[in-house]
Design a protein around this motif. Sequence first.
Motif, PDB file in Angstrom:
ATOM      1  N   ALA A 212       4.817 -12.379   2.575  1.00 52.36           N
ATOM      2  CA  ALA A 212       5.091 -11.053   3.124  1.00 52.36           C
ATOM      3  C   ALA A 212       4.742  -9.965   2.112  1.00 52.36           C
ATOM      4  O   ALA A 212       4.179  -8.923   2.464  1.00 52.36           O
ATOM      5  CB  ALA A 212       6.557 -10.943   3.534  1.00 52.36           C
ATOM      6  N   ALA A 213       5.078 -10.230   0.840  1.00 52.86           N
ATOM      7  CA  ALA A 213       4.746  -9.250  -0.204  1.00 52.86           C
ATOM      8  C   ALA A 213       3.240  -9.094  -0.335  1.00 52.86           C
ATOM      9  O   ALA A 213       2.724  -7.981  -0.517  1.00 52.86           O
ATOM     10  CB  ALA A 213       5.359  -9.676  -1.536  1.00 52.86           C
ATOM     11  N   ALA A 214       2.518 -10.226  -0.248  1.00 52.29           N
ATOM     12  CA  ALA A 214       1.056 -10.161  -0.347  1.00 52.29           C
ATOM     13  C   ALA A 214       0.478  -9.397   0.845  1.00 52.29           C
ATOM     14  O   ALA A 214      -0.456  -8.600   0.692  1.00 52.29           O
ATOM     15  CB  ALA A 214       0.475 -11.580  -0.404  1.00 52.29           C
ATOM     16  N   THR A 215       1.031  -9.644   2.045  1.00 48.20           N
ATOM     17  CA  THR A 215       0.563  -8.917   3.233  1.00 48.20           C
ATOM     18  C   THR A 215       0.824  -7.424   3.090  1.00 48.20           C
ATOM     19  O   THR A 215      -0.036  -6.589   3.407  1.00 48.20           O
ATOM     20  CB  THR A 215       1.269  -9.454   4.485  1.00 48.20           C
ATOM     21  N   LEU A 216       2.025  -7.090   2.601  1.00 48.38           N
ATOM     22  CA  LEU A 216       2.369  -5.681   2.404  1.00 48.38           C
ATOM     23  C   LEU A 216       1.438  -5.031   1.392  1.00 48.38           C
ATOM     24  O   LEU A 216       0.963  -3.895   1.590  1.00 48.38           O
ATOM     25  CB  LEU A 216       3.822  -5.561   1.937  1.00 48.38           C
ATOM     26  N   ASP A 217       1.150  -5.758   0.321  1.00 48.17           N
ATOM     27  CA  ASP A 217       0.248  -5.214  -0.695  1.00 48.17           C
ATOM     28  C   ASP A 217      -1.145  -4.997  -0.121  1.00 48.17           C
ATOM     29  O   ASP A 217      -1.785  -3.971  -0.382  1.00 48.17           O
ATOM     30  CB  ASP A 217       0.185  -6.185  -1.883  1.00 48.17           C
ATOM     31  N   ALA A 218      -1.614  -5.955   0.683  1.00 44.59           N
ATOM     32  CA  ALA A 218      -2.940  -5.806   1.301  1.00 44.59           C
ATOM     33  C   ALA A 218      -2.966  -4.615   2.257  1.00 44.59           C
ATOM     34  O   ALA A 218      -3.944  -3.846   2.293  1.00 44.59           O
ATOM     35  CB  ALA A 218      -3.320  -7.086   2.045  1.00 44.59           C
ATOM     36  N   LEU A 219      -1.884  -4.438   3.020  1.00 44.25           N
ATOM     37  CA  LEU A 219      -1.825  -3.298   3.939  1.00 44.25           C
ATOM     38  C   LEU A 219      -1.767  -1.976   3.176  1.00 44.25           C
ATOM     39  O   LEU A 219      -2.380  -0.986   3.593  1.00 44.25           O
ATOM     40  CB  LEU A 219      -0.595  -3.430   4.847  1.00 44.25           C
ATOM     41  N   HIS A 224      -4.520   2.881   1.586  1.00 50.29           N
ATOM     42  CA  HIS A 224      -5.050   3.772   0.535  1.00 50.29           C
ATOM     43  C   HIS A 224      -6.535   4.026   0.758  1.00 50.29           C
ATOM     44  O   HIS A 224      -7.005   5.168   0.638  1.00 50.29           O
ATOM     45  CB  HIS A 224      -4.813   3.134  -0.832  1.00 50.29           C
ATOM     46  N   ARG A 225      -7.279   2.964   1.080  1.00 50.84           N
ATOM     47  CA  ARG A 225      -8.717   3.136   1.326  1.00 50.84           C
ATOM     48  C   ARG A 225      -8.947   4.043   2.534  1.00 50.84           C
ATOM     49  O   ARG A 225      -9.836   4.908   2.513  1.00 50.84           O
ATOM     50  CB  ARG A 225      -9.375   1.776   1.548  1.00 50.84           C
ATOM     51  N   LEU A 226      -8.150   3.856   3.593  1.00 54.62           N
ATOM     52  CA  LEU A 226      -8.296   4.711   4.777  1.00 54.62           C
ATOM     53  C   LEU A 226      -7.939   6.161   4.460  1.00 54.62           C
ATOM     54  O   LEU A 226      -8.579   7.083   4.981  1.00 54.62           O
ATOM     55  CB  LEU A 226      -7.400   4.186   5.903  1.00 54.62           C
ATOM     56  N   LEU A 228      -8.313   7.654   1.568  1.00 54.79           N
ATOM     57  CA  LEU A 228      -9.441   8.220   0.826  1.00 54.79           C
ATOM     58  C   LEU A 228     -10.592   8.562   1.775  1.00 54.79           C
ATOM     59  O   LEU A 228     -11.233   9.621   1.638  1.00 54.79           O
ATOM     60  CB  LEU A 228      -9.919   7.228  -0.237  1.00 54.79           C
ATOM     61  N   ARG A 229     -10.842   7.675   2.736  1.00 56.26           N
ATOM     62  CA  ARG A 229     -11.921   7.933   3.695  1.00 56.26           C
ATOM     63  C   ARG A 229     -11.597   9.168   4.542  1.00 56.26           C
ATOM     64  O   ARG A 229     -12.463   9.992   4.816  1.00 56.26           O
ATOM     65  CB  ARG A 229     -12.107   6.721   4.587  1.00 56.26           C
ATOM     66  N   ARG A 230     -10.310   9.290   4.972  1.00 58.38           N
ATOM     67  CA  ARG A 230      -9.911  10.451   5.765  1.00 58.38           C
ATOM     68  C   ARG A 230     -10.099  11.740   4.972  1.00 58.38           C
ATOM     69  O   ARG A 230     -10.583  12.749   5.501  1.00 58.38           O
ATOM     70  CB  ARG A 230      -8.443  10.310   6.180  1.00 58.38           C
ATOM     71  N   GLN A 231      -9.747  11.716   3.684  1.00 61.88           N
ATOM     72  CA  GLN A 231      -9.914  12.909   2.852  1.00 61.88           C
ATOM     73  C   GLN A 231     -11.396  13.297   2.750  1.00 61.88           C
ATOM     74  O   GLN A 231     -11.743  14.482   2.805  1.00 61.88           O
ATOM     75  CB  GLN A 231      -9.333  12.662   1.466  1.00 61.88           C
ATOM     76  N   ARG A 232     -12.265  12.270   2.578  1.00 61.28           N
ATOM     77  CA  ARG A 232     -13.701  12.568   2.507  1.00 61.28           C
ATOM     78  C   ARG A 232     -14.197  13.164   3.818  1.00 61.28           C
ATOM     79  O   ARG A 232     -14.972  14.134   3.825  1.00 61.28           O
ATOM     80  CB  ARG A 232     -14.487  11.293   2.164  1.00 61.28           C
ATOM     81  N   LEU A 233     -13.761  12.584   4.934  1.00 56.50           N
ATOM     82  CA  LEU A 233     -14.199  13.090   6.237  1.00 56.50           C
ATOM     83  C   LEU A 233     -13.668  14.503   6.494  1.00 56.50           C
ATOM     84  O   LEU A 233     -14.376  15.347   7.057  1.00 56.50           O
ATOM     85  CB  LEU A 233     -13.728  12.154   7.349  1.00 56.50           C
ATOM     86  N   GLU A 234     -12.430  14.765   6.076  1.00 60.48           N
ATOM     87  CA  GLU A 234     -11.890  16.113   6.246  1.00 60.48           C
ATOM     88  C   GLU A 234     -12.686  17.124   5.435  1.00 60.48           C
ATOM     89  O   GLU A 234     -12.939  18.250   5.886  1.00 60.48           O
ATOM     90  CB  GLU A 234     -10.417  16.136   5.818  1.00 60.48           C
ATOM     91  N   ALA A 235     -13.100  16.726   4.226  1.00 58.44           N
ATOM     92  CA  ALA A 235     -13.913  17.617   3.407  1.00 58.44           C
ATOM     93  C   ALA A 235     -15.270  17.873   4.072  1.00 58.44           C
ATOM     94  O   ALA A 235     -15.778  19.000   4.084  1.00 58.44           O
ATOM     95  CB  ALA A 235     -14.110  17.020   2.015  1.00 58.44           C
ATOM     96  N   GLU A 236     -15.857  16.813   4.658  1.00 61.07           N
ATOM     97  CA  GLU A 236     -17.140  16.977   5.347  1.00 61.07           C
ATOM     98  C   GLU A 236     -16.969  17.885   6.572  1.00 61.07           C
ATOM     99  O   GLU A 236     -17.830  18.737   6.846  1.00 61.07           O
ATOM    100  CB  GLU A 236     -17.679  15.617   5.761  1.00 61.07           C
TER     101      GLU A 236
END
Length: 293
Positions: A212-219, A224-226, A228-236
């Motif tokens: 469960a901890a590993a799943t939580l860490d992966a999520l 976090h990656r999403l 960062l992507r949202r921030q880039r798209l908002e800037a665009e």
Amino acid sequence: MAVSLTAIAQELYGLAPADFTAHRNARARDLRPTDAALATQVAALRKPSPAAWVMNLIARERAEKLEALLRLGEKMRQAQERLDRDELRRLGAERRDAVAGLAREAADLAQAAGYPPTASVLGEVEQALQAATSDPAAAAAAAAGLLVRALRAVGFEPVDLLDAVAVPGAAAVPSPKPASSSSTPPVQLHQVRLRKEARREAERLEGDAEAAAATLDALDRRAHRLDLRRQRLEAEVAALREQLREAESTRTAVDDDSQALVDARSAAQAQADTTSRRAHEARAAADALAAQD
């Protein structure tokens, strides 16, 4: 003095990965005239995987810290026998910290040796260190410094050591000390069964918690990656909106200029028509005067 396979293996598995094959073949070639059987055994020694090489590096360069980690694993097994949940939780947290710290030191050692490990290799090293605390046989295999592949604990089964150690006899588990006459009386069979069932249940729950901890860490990493992507798209999007505002402003200016040009042309056309009409009238008057003469 006769040399043993274990001694040769200790020498070879302490070498840098790039040097292993050439030195192994050279040792086998040198031994063949005097000890063909040993030469064959040496030639059959397999090159360690990257993670196994790092584990062997730990066994040589950080032996005391590895021994401390293995002792911690022994304490955890004893706590499981006693069904001491509080002690298990405390030791589990201590083991996680010890594994992470030793893996970081191993990465530094490998980097200094010219073989920086990848994130995947370091993950295998952490799994191997944790597996080494699972049972005495895995601990002995890790401490021998002769791993060919990294260890891995699968579920609640004993760690699979088949073909994991270059010279299996060099990683023998020490025999347990005989019980003294003052030891506690043996427990009844049903008590042993209850302890085993409780230990299996504790191990199952620990495994579920770790999963469960590993799943939580992966999520969390995915979130976090999403983000960062949202921030880039908002800037665009913001940049595109600014470009759109500039384009609309420019279009408005062009529309204004175009209308002004239409108005100017209409005024010029009217002026031209008036001037032409007056010129025509002036010409007609001049012609009339000339006719009177």
